[in-house]
Design a protein around this motif. Structure first.
Motif, PDB file in Angstrom:
ATOM      1  N   GLU A  72       4.767 113.944 -55.993  1.00  0.00           N
ATOM      2  CA  GLU A  72       6.094 113.982 -55.386  1.00  0.00           C
ATOM      3  C   GLU A  72       6.357 112.725 -54.562  1.00  0.00           C
ATOM      4  N   GLU A  73       5.342 112.246 -53.855  1.00  0.00           N
ATOM      5  CA  GLU A  73       5.476 111.030 -53.045  1.00  0.00           C
ATOM      6  C   GLU A  73       5.768 109.819 -53.935  1.00  0.00           C
ATOM      7  N   GLY A 121       9.269 109.973 -55.306  1.00  0.00           N
ATOM      8  CA  GLY A 121      10.216 109.583 -54.265  1.00  0.00           C
ATOM      9  C   GLY A 121      10.268 108.076 -54.070  1.00  0.00           C
ATOM     10  N   GLU A 122       9.103 107.427 -54.095  1.00  0.00           N
ATOM     11  CA  GLU A 122       9.049 105.975 -53.944  1.00  0.00           C
ATOM     12  C   GLU A 122       9.741 105.285 -55.114  1.00  0.00           C
ATOM     13  N   GLN A 137      12.060 106.483 -56.948  1.00  0.00           N
ATOM     14  CA  GLN A 137      13.487 106.739 -56.840  1.00  0.00           C
ATOM     15  C   GLN A 137      14.117 105.798 -55.811  1.00  0.00           C
ATOM     16  N   LYS A 138      13.438 105.571 -54.693  1.00  0.00           N
ATOM     17  CA  LYS A 138      13.944 104.634 -53.676  1.00  0.00           C
ATOM     18  C   LYS A 138      13.984 103.204 -54.203  1.00  0.00           C
ATOM     19  N   CYS A 161      12.228 118.474 -59.548  1.00  0.00           N
ATOM     20  CA  CYS A 161      10.796 118.364 -59.286  1.00  0.00           C
ATOM     21  C   CYS A 161      10.334 119.737 -58.818  1.00  0.00           C
TER      22      CYS A 161
END
Length: 70
Positions: free
Chosen positions: A35-36, A39-40, A42-43, A52
């Motif tokens: 998940e981390e 997220g990275e 996606q950023k 997710c």
């Protein structure tokens, strides 16, 4: 697995620019790492995550691959 390898897995799972993949996890920390990394990415603008879902033994990801040169 690291973030670069995770991105390669997503690219292989994509059809066109859509991806849908279920990644098995050995321990709970694997799910949080996945998940981390998602997220990275996606950023950074490489993917757009639509869904997710943490399951008992896997993490299900569904989204769009944005253009990113390999």
């Amino acid at each position: 697995m690291n973030k670069a390898e995770f991105l390669r897995i997503l690219r292989k799972a994509s059809r066109g620019n859509m991806f849908s993949i279920e990644i098995p996890k050995a321990v709970q920390e694997d799910g949080s790492k996945i998940e981390e990394w998602a997220g990275e990415l996606q950023k950074e603008g490489k993917i757009k995550l639509r869904e997710c879902v943490q399951r008992d033994y896997s993490v299900y990801l569904h989204g769009i691959m944005k253009y990113a040169p390999e």
